[in-house]
Design an enzyme around this catalytic site. Structure first.
Site, PDB file in Angstrom:
ATOM      1  N   ALA A   1     -64.805   1.627  -3.629  1.00  0.00           N
ATOM      2  CA  ALA A   1     -65.334   1.001  -2.411  1.00  0.00           C
ATOM      3  C   ALA A   1     -64.235   0.367  -1.569  1.00  0.00           C
ATOM      4  CB  ALA A   1     -66.378  -0.048  -2.781  1.00  0.00           C
TER       5      ALA A   1
ATOM      6  N   GLY B   1     -60.150   3.701  -1.565  1.00  0.00           N
ATOM      7  CA  GLY B   1     -61.268   4.326  -2.273  1.00  0.00           C
ATOM      8  C   GLY B   1     -62.219   5.068  -1.345  1.00  0.00           C
TER       9      GLY B   1
ATOM     10  N   ASP C   1     -44.918   8.902  -0.880  1.00  0.00           N
ATOM     11  CA  ASP C   1     -43.489   8.902  -0.532  1.00  0.00           C
ATOM     12  C   ASP C   1     -43.054  10.290  -0.061  1.00  0.00           C
ATOM     13  OD1 ASP C   1     -43.259   6.201  -1.398  1.00  0.00           O
ATOM     14  OD2 ASP C   1     -43.230   6.918  -3.465  1.00  0.00           O
TER      15      ASP C   1
ATOM     16  N   HIS D   1     -41.801   4.015  -7.310  1.00  0.00           N
ATOM     17  CA  HIS D   1     -42.562   3.768  -6.082  1.00  0.00           C
ATOM     18  C   HIS D   1     -42.447   2.309  -5.643  1.00  0.00           C
ATOM     19  CE1 HIS D   1     -45.510   4.212  -2.956  1.00  0.00           C
ATOM     20  NE2 HIS D   1     -46.214   3.223  -3.471  1.00  0.00           N
TER      21      HIS D   1
HETATM   22  N1  LIG Z   1     -49.337   4.434  -5.137  1.00  0.00           N
HETATM   23  C1  LIG Z   1     -49.267   4.319  -3.838  1.00  0.00           C
HETATM   24  O1  LIG Z   1     -48.560   5.074  -3.161  1.00  0.00           O
HETATM   25  C2  LIG Z   1     -50.071   3.284  -3.130  1.00  0.00           C
HETATM   26  C3  LIG Z   1     -50.719   2.307  -3.837  1.00  0.00           C
HETATM   27  N2  LIG Z   1     -51.489   1.364  -3.199  1.00  0.00           N
HETATM   28  C4  LIG Z   1     -52.148   0.359  -4.031  1.00  0.00           C
HETATM   29  O2  LIG Z   1     -53.524   0.720  -4.219  1.00  0.00           O
HETATM   30  C5  LIG Z   1     -54.285  -0.451  -4.544  1.00  0.00           C
HETATM   31  C6  LIG Z   1     -55.561  -0.505  -3.735  1.00  0.00           C
HETATM   32  O3  LIG Z   1     -55.285  -0.654  -2.366  1.00  0.00           O
HETATM   33  P1  LIG Z   1     -56.483  -0.788  -1.289  1.00  0.00           P
HETATM   34  O4  LIG Z   1     -57.517   0.245  -1.539  1.00  0.00           O
HETATM   35  O5  LIG Z   1     -55.862  -0.890   0.035  1.00  0.00           O
HETATM   36  O6  LIG Z   1     -57.092  -2.217  -1.708  1.00  0.00           O
HETATM   37  P2  LIG Z   1     -58.567  -2.772  -1.407  1.00  0.00           P
HETATM   38  O7  LIG Z   1     -58.549  -4.212  -1.725  1.00  0.00           O
HETATM   39  O8  LIG Z   1     -59.020  -2.345  -0.063  1.00  0.00           O
HETATM   40  O9  LIG Z   1     -59.464  -1.992  -2.472  1.00  0.00           O
HETATM   41  C7  LIG Z   1     -59.317  -2.186  -3.833  1.00  0.00           C
HETATM   42  C8  LIG Z   1     -60.666  -1.993  -4.496  1.00  0.00           C
HETATM   43  O10 LIG Z   1     -60.481  -2.213  -5.888  1.00  0.00           O
HETATM   44  C9  LIG Z   1     -61.664  -2.862  -6.339  1.00  0.00           C
HETATM   45  N3  LIG Z   1     -61.446  -3.540  -7.606  1.00  0.00           N
HETATM   46  C10 LIG Z   1     -60.874  -4.746  -7.854  1.00  0.00           C
HETATM   47  N4  LIG Z   1     -60.930  -5.009  -9.166  1.00  0.00           N
HETATM   48  C11 LIG Z   1     -61.505  -3.939  -9.756  1.00  0.00           C
HETATM   49  C12 LIG Z   1     -61.838  -3.625 -11.085  1.00  0.00           C
HETATM   50  N5  LIG Z   1     -61.582  -4.447 -12.096  1.00  0.00           N
HETATM   51  N6  LIG Z   1     -62.445  -2.433 -11.319  1.00  0.00           N
HETATM   52  C13 LIG Z   1     -62.695  -1.576 -10.314  1.00  0.00           C
HETATM   53  N7  LIG Z   1     -62.423  -1.839  -9.040  1.00  0.00           N
HETATM   54  C14 LIG Z   1     -61.836  -3.006  -8.772  1.00  0.00           C
HETATM   55  C15 LIG Z   1     -62.015  -3.836  -5.224  1.00  0.00           C
HETATM   56  O11 LIG Z   1     -63.362  -4.261  -5.327  1.00  0.00           O
HETATM   57  C16 LIG Z   1     -61.742  -2.967  -4.008  1.00  0.00           C
HETATM   58  O12 LIG Z   1     -62.894  -2.277  -3.597  1.00  0.00           O
HETATM   59  C17 LIG Z   1     -53.328  -1.622  -4.290  1.00  0.00           C
HETATM   60  O13 LIG Z   1     -52.810  -2.072  -5.514  1.00  0.00           O
HETATM   61  C18 LIG Z   1     -52.235  -1.022  -3.439  1.00  0.00           C
HETATM   62  O14 LIG Z   1     -51.030  -1.714  -3.532  1.00  0.00           O
HETATM   63  C19 LIG Z   1     -51.654   1.383  -1.850  1.00  0.00           C
HETATM   64  C20 LIG Z   1     -51.042   2.360  -1.095  1.00  0.00           C
HETATM   65  C21 LIG Z   1     -50.164   3.336  -1.667  1.00  0.00           C
HETATM   66  O1  LIG Z   2     -46.650  -0.722   0.424  1.00  0.00           O
HETATM   67  C1  LIG Z   2     -47.658  -0.993  -0.240  1.00  0.00           C
HETATM   68  O2  LIG Z   2     -47.901  -2.100  -0.708  1.00  0.00           O
HETATM   69  C2  LIG Z   2     -48.608   0.122  -0.515  1.00  0.00           C
HETATM   70  C3  LIG Z   2     -47.844   1.288  -0.967  1.00  0.00           C
HETATM   71  O3  LIG Z   2     -47.493   1.402  -2.132  1.00  0.00           O
HETATM   72  C4  LIG Z   2     -47.367   2.221   0.037  1.00  0.00           C
HETATM   73  O4  LIG Z   2     -47.849   2.233   1.173  1.00  0.00           O
HETATM   74  O5  LIG Z   2     -46.441   2.982  -0.290  1.00  0.00           O
END
Ligand SMILES: NC(=O)C1=CN([C@@H]2O[C@H](COP(=O)(O)OP(=O)(O)OC[C@H]3O[C@@H](n4cnc5c(N)ncnc54)[C@H](O)[C@@H]3O)[C@@H](O)[C@H]2O)C=CC1
Ligand SMILES: O=C([O-])CC(=O)C(=O)O
Length: 357
Positions: free
Chosen positions: A54, A58, A194, A221
């Site tokens: 959500a 997501g 990336d 990352h």
């Molecule tokens: N690997 C990558 O390249 C990237 C990683 N990210 C990471 O992805 C993660 C999510 O980012 P967003 O979606 O923007 O955050 P967001 O806050 O919009 O969504 C995160 C979701 O996780 C849910 N959540 C929290 N605790 C939970 C649990 N115990 N079980 C299941 N769901 C749970 C929340 O309710 C929320 O709906 C962050 O840690 C962010 O840094 C973001 C962008 C790139």
């Molecule tokens: O920068 C952040 O926190 C989220 C992320 O990992 C990305 O956009 O590469």
């Protein structure tokens, strides 16, 4: 003789009596229960769960996966708002059957029988924060979710998105080891964004269509651990020192660029959902047995002395089936590699010791 209008009314009354609408999903004049619908089941494809469904990543991720013809069943799990997102997505006229799961008590049902689990659960950055600043909250979330995977779908491929990826992947590995189900081929940290960024920024500099460009990005990352190998770009090309420095810095700081632009409203979500789906699709094609599926990912690796490292990997029926070496690096990249390894070693160790506590 009875009029056709009154016959229809009578049929509607009888039908309503036999099938009274019992839940909020049955709206308006609809009197057909979902249970009475002819079963969908049986369509070929993979079962995919999205944990954190959500959230900012997501929701678009779920939408794009619902459009993926390789997916037959899509499970949406979150601790908030899954009923709404599930209802919304389930109206899309694509093949995958969608089911929603809310809260910890439904985690096991969400995971049972899954082939692929994608995890974007956890908090995102705000301006001024590093990805490592998310560790205290996200480490625990990832640990709990991976304990659920160990129990309910130990053979699933796991795509881990939650930051800091350089630490959350080692945490997941430790949880799986503790449960006795660890298969390093099945645990992949998602670094696809990336690569997506690198392709885009390099294409801009070269005046090419990004779809024609392929930039390997290795390491990890976060910041300097993100190491684009500009000497190995396809199609073959060369860059001036200024271009190399500009591109390396922009690719390494792409996430921060978005965090600052969003000014407190989170980090990359739409480009990340796109990248996550590109990567998940590659994993599913590998699972299907397609040949030659190669992407970059942060995996258990012997390419360097570190236990985890991102490189190009070949995906197959068991997950990661081959890990490619780094290939020839130029001097700039060799210096970058040393910096990357130093920071990576600390982040990996932090994840391992958290999980072993
Ligand atoms: N690997 C990558 O390249 C990237 C990683 N990210 C990471 O992805 C993660 C999510 O980012 P967003 O979606 O923007 O955050 P967001 O806050 O919009 O969504 C995160 C979701 O996780 C849910 N959540 C929290 N605790 C939970 C649990 N115990 N079980 C299941 N769901 C749970 C929340 O309710 C929320 O709906 C962050 O840690 C962010 O840094 C973001 C962008 C790139
Ligand atoms: O920068 C952040 O926190 C989220 C992320 O990992 C990305 O956009 O590469």
């Amino acid at each position: 003789m009875e009029s056709s209008a009154s016959i229809n009314q009578r049929i509607a009354r009888i039908s309503a009596h036999l099938n009274p609408p019992t839940n909020s999903q049955m709206e308006g004049n609809c009197v057909l229960r979902r249970g009475n619908c002819r079963a969908k089941g049986g369509s070929p494809g993979f079962k995919v769960a999205i944990l954190g469904a959500a959230g900012g990543i997501g929701q678009p991720l779920v939408m794009l996966m619902k459009m993926n013809p390789l997916v037959s069943v899509l499970h949406l799990y979150d601790v908030v708002n899954t009923p709404g997102v599930t209802s919304d997505i389930s109206h899309m006229d694509t093949g995958a059957v969608v089911r929603g799961f809310l809260g910890k008590e439904q985690l096991e049902d969400a995971l049972t029988g899954m082939d692929l689990v994608i995890i974007p659960a956890g908090v995102p950055r705000k301006p001024g924060m590093t990805r490592d600043d998310l560790f205290n909250i996200n480490a625990g979330i990832v640990k709990t979710l991976c304990e659920g995977i160990s129990k309910c779908c130990p053979k699933a491929i796991v795509n881990l998105i939650s930051n800091p990826v350089n630490s959350t992947v080692p945490i997941a590995a430790e949880v799986f080891k503790k449960a006795g189900i660890y298969d390093p081929r099945r645990l992949l940290g998602v670094t696809m964004l990336d690569v997506v960024r690198a392709n885009t920024f390099v294409a801009e500099v070269l005046g090419l269509d990004p779809r024609e460009v392929d930039v390997p990005v290795v390491g990890g990352h976060a910041g300097v651990t993100i190491l684009p190998l500009l000497s190995q770009v396809k199609p073959p090309c060369s860059f001036t020192t200024k271009e190399t420095e500009y591109l390396t810095s922009r690719i390494q700081n792409g996430g921060t660029e978005v965090v600052e632009a969003k000014a407190g409203a989170g980090s990359a979500t739409l480009s990340m959902a796109y990248a996550a789906v590109k990567f998940a699709d590659a994993c599913l094609r590998g699972l299907r047995g397609d040949a030659g599926v190669v992407e970059c990912a942060f995996v258990s690796s012997q390419v360097t002395e570190l236990p985890f490292f991102a490189t190009r990997v070949r995906l197959g029926r068991s997950g990661v089936e081959e890990i490619y070496p780094l290939g020839p690096l130029n001097e700039y990249e060799r210096a970058g590699l040393e910096k990357a390894k130093k920071e990576l070693a600390e982040s990996i160790e932090k994840g391992i010791s958290f999980a072993r506590k």
